[in-house]
Design a protein around this motif. Sequence first.
Motif, PDB file in Angstrom:
ATOM      1  N   HIS A 130       0.900  -1.009  -0.064  1.00 39.53           N
ATOM      2  CA  HIS A 130       0.055   0.044   0.067  1.00 39.53           C
ATOM      3  C   HIS A 130       0.840   1.347   0.041  1.00 39.53           C
ATOM      4  CE1 HIS A 130      -3.385   2.740   0.904  1.00 39.53           C
ATOM      5  NE2 HIS A 130      -2.819   3.129   1.864  1.00 39.53           N
ATOM      6  N   GLU A 207     -11.793  -4.943 -10.918  1.00 38.51           N
ATOM      7  CA  GLU A 207     -11.098  -4.624  -9.808  1.00 38.51           C
ATOM      8  C   GLU A 207     -11.953  -3.533  -9.126  1.00 38.51           C
ATOM      9  OE1 GLU A 207      -8.889  -1.909  -9.016  1.00 38.51           O
ATOM     10  OE2 GLU A 207      -8.624  -2.597  -6.926  1.00 38.51           O
ATOM     11  N   ARG A 208     -11.846  -2.321  -9.988  1.00 44.78           N
ATOM     12  CA  ARG A 208     -12.429  -1.031  -9.448  1.00 44.78           C
ATOM     13  C   ARG A 208     -13.869  -1.088  -9.259  1.00 44.78           C
ATOM     14  NH1 ARG A 208      -9.314   0.759 -13.616  1.00 44.78           N
ATOM     15  NH2 ARG A 208      -7.415   1.875 -13.370  1.00 44.78           N
ATOM     16  N   THR A 211     -14.326  -3.425  -5.668  1.00 47.49           N
ATOM     17  CA  THR A 211     -13.434  -3.093  -4.489  1.00 47.49           C
ATOM     18  C   THR A 211     -13.919  -1.614  -4.122  1.00 47.49           C
ATOM     19  OG1 THR A 211     -12.065  -4.373  -5.018  1.00 47.49           O
ATOM     20  CG2 THR A 211     -11.261  -2.971  -3.367  1.00 47.49           C
ATOM     21  N   SER A 212     -14.295  -1.333  -2.920  1.00 46.77           N
ATOM     22  CA  SER A 212     -14.767   0.043  -2.404  1.00 46.77           C
ATOM     23  C   SER A 212     -13.580   0.629  -1.492  1.00 46.77           C
ATOM     24  CB  SER A 212     -16.260  -0.101  -1.711  1.00 46.77           C
ATOM     25  OG  SER A 212     -15.844  -1.139  -0.452  1.00 46.77           O
ATOM     26  N   ARG A 214      -9.947   1.910  -0.417  1.00 44.40           N
ATOM     27  CA  ARG A 214      -8.954   1.936  -1.077  1.00 44.40           C
ATOM     28  C   ARG A 214      -7.554   1.258  -0.387  1.00 44.40           C
ATOM     29  NH1 ARG A 214      -6.595   7.131   1.485  1.00 44.40           N
ATOM     30  NH2 ARG A 214      -5.552   7.437  -0.171  1.00 44.40           N
ATOM     31  N   SER A 218      -6.271  -5.735  -3.842  1.00 43.60           N
ATOM     32  CA  SER A 218      -7.222  -5.974  -5.033  1.00 43.60           C
ATOM     33  C   SER A 218      -7.717  -7.440  -4.874  1.00 43.60           C
ATOM     34  CB  SER A 218      -6.328  -6.124  -6.134  1.00 43.60           C
ATOM     35  OG  SER A 218      -7.096  -6.771  -7.363  1.00 43.60           O
ATOM     36  N   SER A 262      -2.645  -2.821  -2.790  1.00 46.69           N
ATOM     37  CA  SER A 262      -3.786  -2.245  -2.453  1.00 46.69           C
ATOM     38  C   SER A 262      -4.665  -1.593  -3.766  1.00 46.69           C
ATOM     39  CB  SER A 262      -3.800  -1.253  -1.265  1.00 46.69           C
ATOM     40  OG  SER A 262      -2.985  -0.053  -1.919  1.00 46.69           O
ATOM     41  N   ARG A 263      -5.745  -1.270  -3.737  1.00 44.85           N
ATOM     42  CA  ARG A 263      -6.561  -0.519  -4.807  1.00 44.85           C
ATOM     43  C   ARG A 263      -5.958   0.829  -4.853  1.00 44.85           C
ATOM     44  NH1 ARG A 263     -11.312   2.920  -4.507  1.00 44.85           N
ATOM     45  NH2 ARG A 263     -12.411   2.726  -6.317  1.00 44.85           N
ATOM     46  N   ASN A 264      -5.462   1.423  -3.888  1.00 44.89           N
ATOM     47  CA  ASN A 264      -4.940   2.713  -3.795  1.00 44.89           C
ATOM     48  C   ASN A 264      -3.470   2.654  -4.445  1.00 44.89           C
ATOM     49  OD1 ASN A 264      -5.448   5.618  -3.075  1.00 44.89           O
ATOM     50  ND2 ASN A 264      -3.293   5.530  -2.365  1.00 44.89           N
ATOM     51  N   GLN A 267      -3.888   2.722  -8.241  1.00 46.64           N
ATOM     52  CA  GLN A 267      -4.422   4.085  -8.516  1.00 46.64           C
ATOM     53  C   GLN A 267      -3.185   5.274  -8.646  1.00 46.64           C
ATOM     54  OE1 GLN A 267      -7.751   5.084  -6.298  1.00 46.64           O
ATOM     55  NE2 GLN A 267      -9.294   4.032  -7.562  1.00 46.64           N
TER      56      GLN A 267
END
Length: 350
Positions: A130, A207-208, A211-212, A214, A218, A262-264, A267
């Motif tokens: 992350h 994935e976006r 996944t809520s 951040r 994933s 991680s999702r963040n 991004q």
Amino acid sequence: MNARVLASLFVVFFTLVSSAQVAKTEAQIKADYYKGFRLLQANPSQYFVRASDKHQLKIAYSVVKSEGSRQVVVIVPGYTESPYKYCELIADLNAKGFHVVAMSLRGMGLSQRYHRLRDMDRTTNLATVHVDDFQDYVKDVRYLLGSVVNQAFPGDDVFIFAHSTGGLVSAFVLPEAQRYNVKAAVFNSPLMGLPTGFWSRLLLDLERSVTSSRYAPSPLAKLYDPKTGKFSEQTDTNHEGRWTLYNDLLATNPEAVQSMPSRNWIQQVERSTTSSMLKTAAKHSVPLILFQAGGDTYVDIKTQDEYLTYHGEAGGNSVMIHHFPDAYHSVWRGQNYEEALELTLKQFGR
């Protein structure tokens, strides 16, 4: 055939043989790997914390000195990595008379992980990569160069060897190279863009949508278990012996195993690899050689070419791409190790 012709042929033959890269034996690879391992063990991790870092994470680095040297190589590793993935390279650089400073990026390797996030269990938290802001990586490397390397080795020539994520991080540092006395750099498979194939893009979009958080990993990523990992199922290196050495280390140090972004994190990488960001990073005049792997599935190699184009538009002419058609992502620890090392040493003036 007269003596002059024979002498000329001998010179040509000797030149070709002496310039060829001689591949190490498996025994030599193991010996050099464990030599680097012992060097790191003898010079255990030190840590710094940036005052402006809101998370106050401890960033790990190791210093391996070479008596009488006035040159230092700073290793900026890739995603999930620690200096122990670079044992063989550290041993070879040390043998060539370089000081070596090898770090772990924040939240990875030997550096402190982000504090446990929300209701994430400890195992998942440790295995997740992350970052709040990608520029935190850049600020950490700037601090390492200015407040650690330049103070420990004042006036010494500094060189950067960066891999994958570390290559993208270091790209944003090169425009300020003069401040840190950085003379040249080698980027191995730099992350100038995430894979952009149809299926890769579909998975990222999916994935976006599912996944809520951040912070959460994933849902498409899987936790890697080095005890059951197979060489045939990975595309990081095409050299089984080198893969096995590091995988065995991970198997005995499960706390070092990370495999899920991680999702963040995803991004932040996407925001840092836009055309405008790559154009900004390309504005430098530092001699740079970029190793590009033909079999790379971890990064988009087209964006590496794009970075080179932007560098040309900015008036730079010091960046070259060396393409390894059969190599996987980690060129520097694959079957092309000797060639990559020779190019690196030449780039660093040896």
